[in-house]
Design a protein around this motif. Structure first.
Motif, PDB file in Angstrom:
ATOM      1  N   HIS A 268      38.652  43.464  39.861  1.00 13.32           N
ATOM      2  CA  HIS A 268      39.000  42.972  41.192  1.00 13.32           C
ATOM      3  C   HIS A 268      37.774  42.567  42.010  1.00 13.32           C
ATOM      4  O   HIS A 268      37.902  41.914  43.051  1.00 13.32           O
TER       5      HIS A 268
ATOM      6  N   ASP B 281      37.564  40.009  45.338  1.00 15.92           N
ATOM      7  CA  ASP B 281      37.259  40.697  46.595  1.00 15.92           C
ATOM      8  C   ASP B 281      36.080  40.029  47.288  1.00 15.92           C
ATOM      9  O   ASP B 281      36.072  39.846  48.503  1.00 15.92           O
TER      10      ASP B 281
ATOM     11  N   HIS C  78      43.267  43.171  50.861  1.00 17.13           N
ATOM     12  CA  HIS C  78      42.061  42.808  51.596  1.00 17.13           C
ATOM     13  C   HIS C  78      42.165  43.034  53.096  1.00 17.13           C
ATOM     14  O   HIS C  78      41.259  42.629  53.839  1.00 17.13           O
TER      15      HIS C  78
END
Length: 698
Positions: free
Chosen positions: A218, A222, A648
């Motif tokens: 990830h 990100d 997020h």
């Protein structure tokens, strides 16, 4: 300090900001590619993140394969058989390490036989990669995606979202040409932050996602999501700083007009309305231009607040204009304003496409001379021929229906014009920080006194006859109803309930009192249906989501929504808000499809159990994920394509804080630190380079 314009091209990023047509070998596919990636620049392609990856090296032999695996296997071609009947496929028969493998091709074109003969010559060896199915001692492979020597088959294949007429190989070819262009891009990320988060650099993050050797974690996404959020916050910060120093003028009033209008209204404003009016008054009185968002749930009373602001502008000796997205909504505002402002002796005029001839000339002359102080209109307001003597305040209703340039064009018709934008879309606090950080925000969280809660029920489609009986009783009382469906015609989705079909069926039952409104109609036809419904010449309106905003019919007490599970919760809440606008008890009936899954049941239960638009917005955000509510994707983090609200969300505040600190140190974003690239390059990459002037319009 005034913010400097951001260049539309920067030396290190020229190639990334170039049109997709500059990539070799695209040809006519460039338009399809731009449609798929949501933009026409090379950087838009690089931001088109794969939705999944296929590992083509995990299974290299049928001995290791399970039913349904993607396998990359060597084969020897035995034979090709043509279809015996039209319903039968072509079949390629081959062997792999002693196993029999069949590949069916259900194709009918003349070129199929010759193409198969060239691709699978008898006795030849090939390596195939595709999904395999076991059938006893035999294997069947779906038509393979790759037919080649082993070194031409990617070990890990990215799978991107596509549009009709575009293949994954087309995207892959364009991506292979685009990735080398990253070599000239510097790194602006703070080294400490990257190390702490274990994030790759910007260019490395894109390579790890678009051409990975192993399935990425990830961290790359990100990193890019943070960059996107930071770019937005930097743009917002620049606009906010410019707005804070932007010259304006004080609009002061004596309440002489507002007191009369409020008396004609006949009710005291809610606490939230009074607070919003006070906030707007303070902005109008300040010696700088106002840029404020008035956010209120369905039925919270935004129109009254807007009128009080407009009357304050008139008391100060200037003019005020309110722009609505449809003439129906503009005329609705006109009726309200004419009653309340008219009581105070203030003329209100309408300027819309239907206003022609002598009346149009009269309105234009009145605006130019100042004899008309208040005007309600549509897009016609910002046409070149429209001039004001002294436009002090612009109000934009349902602001997301207008482009930024349109809002700017209207505000530009006055000197130092204040701007108030309104929206009924409930916005979670995270989104407020993300999308509206450059604006002051007033929120109306109360419903006006006297509004009864809307009773919401989930009704199975098997109870359709009961629903029809309820409509007959409602029509006998003089009430009206909406019947909303998703699709215009059958065929958009094989099981969609369609507006045209539903209209025909209900017309058989209720006769001439049924009207139809949907987005595919000519504007005058749709407006005529809405006018007939508003005037009472029709009792039932069959519609798509064109009635989601801007339709105010107090006599409408029933909202029926078929296949409700296919709408977003925010859209359902807006549709429900079309009823409950009068004194009578109103109902919203959700008629979902059969066999709902648990998630769909939970979502509809949220709507059934609450009318709190902010609770609904949060649930809708969590369910629908990232998107662009101001563009083509109507969900999630407004204006975002990489950031996901669930994953997020915490990065929003971090990006906000980092942007604030960065602008304090480097107001023009033109410095570099310890060899890092300037962060201003983020702005053109993420679409904030059109001009800062446009961002001033909200």
């Amino acid at each position: 300090m005034s913010a400097q314009p951001i260049p539309t091209a920067v030396p290190l990023a020229d190639s990334l900001l170039s049109p997709l047509e500059t990539l070799p070998g695209l040809g006519e596919k460039a338009g399809r590619l731009a449609e798929a990636v949501g933009g026409g620049r090379v950087i838009d392609l690089l931001f088109h993140i794969p939705e999944r990856y296929v590992d083509r090296q995990r299974v290299l032999s049928l001995r290791e394969a399970n039913d349904g695996d993607v396998a990359t296997i060597p084969v020897e071609i035995d034979s090709i058989s043509s279809p015996g009947t039209p319903s039968r496929p072509w079949v390629v028969r081959c062997r792999s390490e002693g196993w029999e493998v069949e590949i069916p091709y259900f194709l009918r074109a003349r070129w199929v036989g010759p193409w198969l003969a060239r691709s699978f010559p008898e006795g030849a060896e090939r390596t195939l990669s595709g999904r395999v199915r076991r059938n006893g001692n035999r294997w069947r492979m779906e038509p393979p995606e790759f037919i080649s020597p082993p070194d031409e088959i990617p070990p890990l294949q990215a799978v991107w979202p596509l549009v009709k007429g575009l293949s994954g190989k087309d995207v892959g070819k364009a991506m292979a040409a685009a990735l080398p262009l990253l070599s000239g891009v510097g790194e602006w990320g703070d080294r400490t932050l990257l190390q702490r988060r274990r994030w790759p650099g910007f260019t490395e993050a894109l390579r790890l996602l678009q051409a990975p050797e192993v399935i990425p974690g990830h961290e790359p996404l990100d990193r890019l999501a943070y960059d996107e959020l930071l770019a937005g916050q930097l743009a917002i910060g620049l606009v906010r700083r410019a707005a804070q120093t932007r010259p304006g003028r004080s609009l002061l009033g004596d309440n002489s007009l507002r007191e009369v209008a409020m008396a004609a209204f006949g009710h005291q404003p809610t606490g939230a309305q009074a607070h919003a009016i006070a906030e707007i008054d303070a902005d109008l009185a300040a010696p700088h231009r106002m840029l404020r968002l008035l956010q209120g749930d369905v039925g919270s009373g935004k129109t009254l607040v807007a009128l009080m602001a407009m009357l304050r502008a008139v008391e100060a000796g200037t003019q005020a204009a309110i722009m609505a997205p449809t003439e129906i909504l503009a005329r609705q505002h006109l009726r309200t304003f004419a009653k309340l402002a008219g009581a105070a002796g203030v003329e209100v005029a309408l300027l819309a496409g239907s206003v022609k001839g002598k009346e149009r000339k009269r309105v234009l002359l009145g605006l130019a001379s100042g004899s008309i102080p208040l005007v309600v209109g549509t897009h016609a307001l910002f046409q070149e021929k429209v001039a004001f003597r002294d436009l002090g305040l612009v109000v934009v209703d349902e602001q997301h229906r207008f482009g930024v340039a349109q809002r700017l064009a209207l505000a530009g018709k006055g000197a130092d014009t204040d701007m108030l934008v309104m929206t009924a879309t409930p916005i979670p606090r995270t989104l407020l920080l993300t999308q509206w950080g450059e604006m002051a925000v007033s929120r109306l969280a109360e419903r006006p006194a006297g509004r009864k809660p809307i009773v919401t029920r989930i009704v199975s489609r098997e109870r359709r006859e009961e629903v029809l009986d309820a409509l007959r009783r409602a029509f006998a009382r003089g009430d009206r109803a909406y019947w909303v469906v998703r699709a215009v015609e059958e065929g958009e989705q094989h099981d969609n309930v369609a507006a045209e079909t539903t209209f025909a069926a209900l017309r058989e039952i209720f006769g001439e009192e049924v009207r139809l409104a949907h987005g595919a109609q000519a504007l005058d036809v749709r407006e005529a249906s809405l006018k007939d419904f508003a005037a009472g010449r029709a009792k039932l309106l069959v519609a798509t989501t064109v009635v989601e905003v801007g339709v105010d019919v107090p006599e409408a007490t029933i909202m029926i929504i078929e296949q409700a599970e296919r709408f977003g919760l925010a859209a359902l809440h807006q549709l429900r808000g079309r009823v409950g606008r009068g004194d009578a008890q109103s109902y919203c009936l959700l008629m979902p499809s059969a066999d709902l899954n648990d998630g769909e049941k939970r979502r509809l239960a949220v709507l059934r159990d609450t009318e709190d638009g902010f609770v609904i917005a949060d649930e809708d955000l969590n369910h629908r994920g990232g998107g662009d509510a101001l563009g083509t994707r109507q969900a999630g983090l407004l204006g975002r394509r990489l950031a996901d609200p669930q994953r997020h969300g915490p990065l929003v505040r971090m990006a906000h804080q980092d942007a604030t600190l960065l602008l304090e140190k480097d107001p023009h974003l033109d410095a570099t630190e310890r060899g890092r690239a300037a962060a201003r390059w983020l702005l053109p990459f993420f679409g904030h380079d059109t001009s800062l002037e446009l961002l001033h319009a909200g």
